[in-house]
Write a protein that holds these residues in place. Structure first.
Motif, mmCIF file in Angstrom:
data_model
loop_
_atom_site.group_PDB
_atom_site.id
_atom_site.type_symbol
_atom_site.label_atom_id
_atom_site.label_comp_id
_atom_site.label_asym_id
_atom_site.label_seq_id
_atom_site.Cartn_x
_atom_site.Cartn_y
_atom_site.Cartn_z
ATOM 1 N N HIS A 201 0.823 -1.220 0.000
ATOM 2 C CA HIS A 201 0.000 0.000 0.000
ATOM 3 C C HIS A 201 0.856 1.270 0.000
ATOM 4 N N THR A 224 -7.762 1.826 3.521
ATOM 5 C CA THR A 224 -7.017 0.570 3.693
ATOM 6 C C THR A 224 -7.865 -0.651 3.338
ATOM 7 N N LEU A 227 -8.504 -1.357 -0.376
ATOM 8 C CA LEU A 227 -7.254 -1.714 -1.054
ATOM 9 C C LEU A 227 -6.792 -3.127 -0.675
ATOM 10 N N SER A 228 -7.203 -3.582 0.514
ATOM 11 C CA SER A 228 -6.701 -4.879 0.974
ATOM 12 C C SER A 228 -7.581 -6.033 0.519
ATOM 13 N N ARG A 307 -8.460 -1.050 -8.407
ATOM 14 C CA ARG A 307 -7.335 -0.257 -7.927
ATOM 15 C C ARG A 307 -7.006 0.914 -8.803
#
Lengths: 307, 259
Positions: A201, A224, A227-228, A307
């Motif tokens: 990240h 977060t 994105l994870s 993303r």
């Protein structure tokens, strides 16, 4: 060119042959066994039946096993004997709860590892892997000790419950124990892919979010977490699938009501010795796993696109 | 770099505790002078003494070791070949056969091998366990070897070829030494997986051939028989695995990450 082809066969041939013989063919036989009748003394009945008097040959193929299982959509059958379908649902529930708890427990660990300096990072990863490399039965057995009725933990908990006037509870041989066991055994499979994801990240995004006035919770939930997701999906596949097929943990930590698909398969093969039905259950489990893997792959790639 | 919040630190510490406390309890109770795994009474070595005088456990340990060694050798050879083939050529069938046994629940491999061996009229025992272990270990070795090959500098092999080395010589003199750490890591991994395996052994063992995990299972299954001897054998098994993993992490740290 020809020597290249020869080399290709010499190198890939032996492992290919071995895996065909001891993985592909047995799997194919199992799929085939599901169409057959159980033998009188367990195992399988001969495939070709020869009448001793006339010498007439009759091929025995059984389609009922699939029919029996698949008729769960038939409501009548469902209410008569829904036990197998319920067992499948319950196994999914166990594996699902296990996955969710693993995500919750893995997050702080993965975050800490990803944000540590390079040197500490390797050590922290090793500390996650080590218990995973000790024998899985030993790890389950450890929980038998902790949750046992005489253990310090059980006594302390029941002492606490008594203060509130609650009857003592038995921790071992419960669904609670099964889920603890499943979480304990599978946790590293969630931590590692999540850590690999978090490590990549861009921290500047979090700084930007903070500058724009996001609080800690908003920074996690809006930046977060989305994105994870690819890491979460990878971990989910690695936790959910083995948890789904588990039989030793419900055997050792669970009571009679915490059976999973794996226990039923084991029972069919080793206790009631109905191999054809055991094969049907195994194929159903395989199909469930394939569907899940396909879904996890699809969801993972979707996360990447975002993303 | 931003500091990790103390809340995250605290939560992570608790999870590490969750990971290690159960194992620590097994080790501690292996020295406990009480037949019950409940209260600490006093320090003793008697469970270890008992263990080394228990013919059933010793036989199981011997079986485990023999199966582990044979599996290790065979799976390393076959897995290395598979890793090389998967790196060198675009194959379809082999990668699938290598990866699927790793990806599906072990119970499926176990029961299908059980049917297979019984259909061949094979007596279930050490041989059937070993053949099964080799089958599921090949994949792990292949993955480690392939990842090592992918990290290798291909120009070194080209240089050797330019200098007149035959493909075989180039492989023996350049490629093999370069991927050796991966092969050793794969071998140790196969050995560890074999001595730890319970599920596949459970289905392919038949009557009368026990391995340590099978023996541990049969002893802990009946809670009345809970026996600190199991704590002792568990502690020793943990120690063995731990040292093997330490060696792997020294030889090829990347091998552990490939997991």
């Amino acid at each position: 060119m020809r020597s290249n082809r020869l080399a290709k066969w010499l190198i890939s041939g032996p492992p290919l042959f071995y895996l065909l013989l001891f993985f592909a063919i047995p799997s194919a036989i199992m799929a085939f066994a599901a169409f057959r009748f159980p033998g009188d003394y367990g195992g399988l009945m001969p495939f070709v039946d020869v009448d001793p008097q006339t010498g007439a040959r009759q091929v025995l193929i059984n389609l009922d096993n699939y029919a029996d299982f698949l008729t769960f959509e038939n409501f009548q059958r469902f209410f008569e004997d829904p036990i197998y379908f319920e067992l499948f649902l319950k196994s999914f529930w166990y594996a699902g709860i296990t996955t969710v708890i693993c995500i919750v427990l893995a997050y702080p660990l993965a975050w800490l590892i990803a944000r540590s300096p390079k040197k500490t990072r390797d050590l922290l990863v090793l500390l996650v892997i080590l218990p995973f490399w000790s024998n899985f039965l030993i790890r389950v057995y450890a929980w038998m000790i902790i949750l046992g009725p005489q253990s310090y933990f059980s006594q302390a908990l029941n002492g606490l419950l008594a203060v509130f006037g609650i009857e003592p509870v038995s921790l071992l041989f419960s669904q609670f124990a099964v889920i603890i066991g499943l979480v304990y055994v599978h946790l590293p499979f969630m931590v590692l892919p999540l850590y690999a994801n978090l490590e990549k990240h861009d921290m500047a995004l979090l700084d930007a979010a903070q500058d724009l006035g996001a609080n800690a919770w908003q920074r996690f939930w809006k930046v977060t977490w989305p994105l994870s997701l690819p890491g979460i999906w990878a971990g989910t596949a690695l936790v959910f699938i083995p948890a789904l097929g588990m039989f030793a943990i419900p055997d050792l930590l669970g009571g009679t009501d915490s059976m999973m698909i794996g226990n039923l398969i084991k029972q069919q093969f080793l206790d009631s010795r109905d191999w054809p039905f055991g094969s049907v259950l195994s194929i159903m489990l395989t199909l469930a796993v394939l569907l899940l893997a396909a879904f996890a792959g699809w969801a993972g790639s979707r996360g990447k696109d975002k993303r | 770099m931003k500091k990790v919040s103390p809340w995250v630190w605290g939560a992570a510490a608790l999870v590490y505790l969750f990971l290690y406390l159960p194992l620590a309890i097994v080790v501690v109770f292996s020295f406990n002078d009480s037949a019950l795994n409940a209260e600490w009474v006093g320090f003793t070595f008697k469970w270890y003494r008992m263990l080394f005088n228990d013919p059933v456990m010793l036989e199981a340990a011997l079986h485990t070791l023999v199966i582990g060694l044979v599996t290790c050798v065979a799976a390393t050879v076959l897995g290395t070949l598979a890793g090389l083939a998967m790196y060198r050529w675009r194959l379809r069938l082999l990668p699938a056969l290598v990866l699927i046994p790793i990806a599906i629940p072990e119970i499926l491999t176990g029961v299908s091998l059980l049917i297979f061996f019984v259909m061949l009229n094979m007596t279930l025992g050490l041989v059937s366990i070993t053949l099964s272990h080799i089958a599921f270990c090949i994949g792990f070795v292949a993955i480690v070897v392939r990842s090592r090959l992918q990290g290798m500098d291909e120009s070194l092999v080209e240089a050797a070829r330019d200098l007149g080395a035959s493909p075989l010589t180039a492989f023996r003199a350049v490629t093999l030494p370069l991927i050796m750490p991966g092969i050793i890591a794969g071998a140790l991994m196969a050995f560890t997986l074999s001595i730890d395996d319970f599920v596949i052994s459970f289905f392919t063992a038949g009557v009368g051939s026990n391995t340590l995990p099978l023996e541990i299972y049969s002893r802990v299954k009946v809670p009345m028989k809970l026996n600190p001897e199991v704590n002792a054998v568990s502690t020793l098994l943990m120690l063995l695995t731990l040292s093997l993993i330490m060696i792997v992490s020294k030889v090829a740290p990347s091998a552990l990450r490939a997991q």
